[in-house]
Design a protein around this motif. Structure first.
Motif, PDB file in Angstrom:
ATOM      1  N   ALA A   1    -102.033  14.063 -40.772  1.00 27.64           N
ATOM      2  CA  ALA A   1    -101.331  12.775 -40.912  1.00 27.64           C
ATOM      3  C   ALA A   1    -102.331  11.627 -41.030  1.00 27.64           C
ATOM      4  CB  ALA A   1    -100.397  12.543 -39.730  1.00 27.64           C
ATOM      5  N   MET A   2    -103.378  11.659 -40.214  1.00 33.35           N
ATOM      6  CA  MET A   2    -104.378  10.582 -40.249  1.00 33.35           C
ATOM      7  C   MET A   2    -105.190  10.642 -41.542  1.00 33.35           C
ATOM      8  SD  MET A   2    -103.806   8.837 -37.541  1.00 33.35           S
ATOM      9  CE  MET A   2    -105.241   7.815 -37.264  1.00 33.35           C
TER      10      MET A   2
ATOM     11  N   ARG B   1    -102.225   2.400 -34.105  1.00 31.49           N
ATOM     12  CA  ARG B   1    -100.816   2.318 -34.494  1.00 31.49           C
ATOM     13  C   ARG B   1    -100.413   3.552 -35.299  1.00 31.49           C
ATOM     14  NH1 ARG B   1     -98.132   1.802 -38.732  1.00 31.49           N
ATOM     15  NH2 ARG B   1     -99.917   1.358 -40.041  1.00 31.49           N
ATOM     16  N   ARG B   2    -101.264   3.952 -36.265  1.00 28.41           N
ATOM     17  CA  ARG B   2    -100.955   5.117 -37.106  1.00 28.41           C
ATOM     18  C   ARG B   2    -100.910   6.401 -36.273  1.00 28.41           C
ATOM     19  NH1 ARG B   2    -105.516   4.428 -40.485  1.00 28.41           N
ATOM     20  NH2 ARG B   2    -105.519   6.665 -40.699  1.00 28.41           N
ATOM     21  N   LEU B   3    -101.834   6.509 -35.326  1.00 33.73           N
ATOM     22  CA  LEU B   3    -101.842   7.693 -34.472  1.00 33.73           C
ATOM     23  C   LEU B   3    -100.583   7.757 -33.616  1.00 33.73           C
ATOM     24  CD1 LEU B   3    -103.293  10.209 -33.455  1.00 33.73           C
ATOM     25  CD2 LEU B   3    -104.487   8.769 -31.794  1.00 33.73           C
TER      26      LEU B   3
ATOM     27  N   GLU C   1    -105.289  -0.656 -36.165  1.00 36.32           N
ATOM     28  CA  GLU C   1    -104.460   0.005 -37.183  1.00 36.32           C
ATOM     29  C   GLU C   1    -104.477   1.521 -36.982  1.00 36.32           C
ATOM     30  OE1 GLU C   1    -101.941   0.641 -40.400  1.00 36.32           O
ATOM     31  OE2 GLU C   1    -102.306  -1.116 -39.168  1.00 36.32           O
ATOM     32  N   ASP C   2    -105.658   2.097 -36.686  1.00 39.35           N
ATOM     33  CA  ASP C   2    -105.758   3.536 -36.430  1.00 39.35           C
ATOM     34  C   ASP C   2    -104.909   3.929 -35.219  1.00 39.35           C
ATOM     35  OD1 ASP C   2    -107.476   3.901 -38.552  1.00 39.35           O
ATOM     36  OD2 ASP C   2    -109.291   4.051 -37.320  1.00 39.35           O
TER      37      ASP C   2
ATOM     38  N   GLU D   1    -103.197   9.279 -44.508  1.00 35.64           N
ATOM     39  CA  GLU D   1    -103.126   7.818 -44.508  1.00 35.64           C
ATOM     40  C   GLU D   1    -104.376   7.192 -45.100  1.00 35.64           C
ATOM     41  OE1 GLU D   1    -100.996   5.350 -43.131  1.00 35.64           O
ATOM     42  OE2 GLU D   1     -99.395   6.819 -42.986  1.00 35.64           O
ATOM     43  N   THR D   2    -105.533   7.853 -44.949  1.00 34.69           N
ATOM     44  CA  THR D   2    -106.782   7.245 -45.402  1.00 34.69           C
ATOM     45  C   THR D   2    -107.165   7.653 -46.813  1.00 34.69           C
ATOM     46  OG1 THR D   2    -108.074   9.041 -44.401  1.00 34.69           O
ATOM     47  CG2 THR D   2    -107.703   7.066 -43.064  1.00 34.69           C
TER      48      THR D   2
ATOM     49  N   GLU E   1     -97.682   6.538 -34.345  1.00 34.42           N
ATOM     50  CA  GLU E   1     -96.580   6.939 -35.242  1.00 34.42           C
ATOM     51  C   GLU E   1     -96.627   8.429 -35.530  1.00 34.42           C
ATOM     52  OE1 GLU E   1     -96.799   4.517 -38.753  1.00 34.42           O
ATOM     53  OE2 GLU E   1     -96.131   2.712 -37.705  1.00 34.42           O
ATOM     54  N   ALA E   2     -97.844   8.963 -35.745  1.00 39.06           N
ATOM     55  CA  ALA E   2     -97.989  10.398 -36.044  1.00 39.06           C
ATOM     56  C   ALA E   2     -97.572  11.235 -34.826  1.00 39.06           C
ATOM     57  CB  ALA E   2     -99.431  10.712 -36.446  1.00 39.06           C
TER      58      ALA E   2
END
Length: 195
Positions: free
Chosen positions: A180-181, A125-127, A122-123, A184-185, A129-130
């Motif tokens: 951004a990361m 994927r989020r990275l 998941e991290d 998200e958290t 996207e960022a």
């Protein structure tokens, strides 16, 4: 007696031939000219003969691999080669000063917990996207620096941008990714109903 020249135009032609045609004879001439001088320079600046030899070999491999990046309008071959040598020496010294890990595990690593593996996925994927959301100028420089195995100085030589601009854009990109990361958290605050 080996052929020797200090003519910058001659060495520039040899390096361009290596970069464009992978000319082994041109590389041999460059190696004979610069390898002993690089090793001597590295030893005079404090490296042991063995470390200087290793560093010189690395510099010459870099010269072969990155000759296509050389621009005779920006620097002489000597300046370009000795800049690579200086940067490799700094990298080697930094690497040598890193502390050794005290306890290295023996045998196979245990499989990660499924929750940890999913969280890492998941991290990632989020990275991704960022990174995709970054402005093009920042994203391209960040990708070159971290995934292209290219130093900031080499990016400056390739792009013609000032080194300070490159460092600033990469720093801004990393700050944006960090925010951004973190965003998200962070727990979301529930919105209260409006009357």
């Amino acid at each position: 007696m080996p052929f020797q020249t200090t003519d910058d135009a001659y060495w520039s032609r040899q390096l361009v031939a290596v970069g464009q045609e992978r000319d082994k004879h041109a590389f041999e001439a460059l190696f004979r000219q610069f390898a002993p001088r690089i090793k001597g320079f590295l030893m005079r600046t404090g490296l042991s003969p063995a470390m200087a030899e290793d560093c010189m070999q690395d510099v010459m491999v870099t010269l072969w691999r990155k000759a296509h990046m050389y621009d005779p309008a920006r620097a002489t071959v000597t300046t370009w080669v000795f800049t690579i040598a200086r940067n490799r020496k700094i990298d080697m010294i930094r690497k040598a000063r890193r502390p050794e890990p005290e306890d290295l595990p023996w045998g196979p690593e245990p499989e990660p917990e499924q929750a940890d593996a999913l969280a890492l996925q998941e991290d990632t994927r989020r990275l991704a996207e960022a990174v995709a959301q970054l402005p093009d100028k920042q994203r391209k420089l960040l990708e070159r620096a971290y995934f292209g195995d290219v130093t900031h100085s080499e990016i400056a030589a390739e792009t013609g941008l000032p080194l300070g601009t490159i460092k600033s854009r990469i720093r801004l990109a990393i700050d944006r990714l960090r925010h951004a990361m973190e965003a998200e958290t962070r727990p979301k605050t529930p919105r209260l109903p409006q009357d």
